[in-house]
Design an enzyme around this catalytic site. Structure first.
Site, PDB file in Angstrom:
ATOM      1  CG  ASP A  75      -1.731   1.260   1.363  1.00 57.44           C
ATOM      2  OD1 ASP A  75      -1.828   2.027   0.382  1.00 57.44           O
ATOM      3  OD2 ASP A  75      -2.278   1.483   2.453  1.00 57.44           O
ATOM      4  CG  ASP A 101      -9.427   1.341 -10.295  1.00 54.86           C
ATOM      5  OD1 ASP A 101     -10.447   1.786 -10.879  1.00 54.86           O
ATOM      6  OD2 ASP A 101      -9.368   0.193  -9.842  1.00 54.86           O
ATOM      7  CG  PHE A 147      -2.858   0.589 -18.316  1.00 55.66           C
ATOM      8  CD1 PHE A 147      -3.861  -0.270 -17.884  1.00 55.66           C
ATOM      9  CD2 PHE A 147      -1.559   0.331 -17.926  1.00 55.66           C
ATOM     10  CE1 PHE A 147      -3.572  -1.354 -17.061  1.00 55.66           C
ATOM     11  CE2 PHE A 147      -1.264  -0.744 -17.109  1.00 55.66           C
ATOM     12  CZ  PHE A 147      -2.273  -1.588 -16.682  1.00 55.66           C
TER      13      PHE A 147
END
Length: 171
Positions: A54, A76, A151
């Site tokens: 994280d 995201d 992406f």
């Protein structure tokens, strides 16, 4: 530092182009970490360190004014209204990124989700210590160092426009 480096193609390219830099990458997705490690091994690139955890918790442990550049590409988007509180770019996180940049350091972001781009722009423009590099405090041109990633190509195929943002930390 690149946060959320995906499969690592962008971070690997920067590390190869700038062998004198110490590069950091953060990613929670294990296959992405593996992909980056393979790319680095294949090219003999050894100036990258990886955080497979994280990133927010880890970044909070770092001292102020540590990084020259922070890159976040295509985070995201959490597109559903009820999910948007999960988006990475929030006021507290923007303040943390600002704290980590050296004075004059650069924050580069890109997204192909228009509503997330608007949210990012509003949050970053309101973050004390960050200055939008654009005179109109709007979107930036694509940075020279940003390569076309998988992406981004996917977003283009879907007809999404890419919005780049660029900020500098004030002294």
């Amino acid at each position: 530092m690149e946060i959320g480096f995906g499969n690592g193609e962008h971070l690997a390219a920067i590390a190869r182009q700038r062998p004198g830099w110490g590069c950091l990458g953060a990613e929670v997705h294990t296959p992405g970490v593996g992909s980056l490690l393979l790319q680095l091994l294949e090219t003999g690139t050894n100036n990258v360190r990886i955080v497979h955890d994280d990133v927010v918790t880890w970044l909070q442990t770092l001292p102020e004014a540590l990084l020259q550049c922070i890159i976040i590409q295509f985070p995201d988007p959490w597109p559903k209204k009820r999910q948007q509180k999960r988006r990475l770019i929030q006021p507290d996180f923007a303040a943390l990124l600002c704290r980590l940049l050296v004075p004059g350091g650069e924050l580069q972001m890109a997204t192909d989700w228009a509503d997330y781009a608007e949210q990012m722009l509003a949050i970053l423009n309101a973050t004390p210590g960050l200055q939008n590099t654009q005179p109109d405090a709007g979107y930036a041109p694509r940075p020279d160092n940003r390569i076309l990633t998988r992406f981004e190509r996917r977003g283009q195929r879907l007809g999404h426009a890419v919005h780049d943002l660029c900020y500098r930390r004030l002294t």
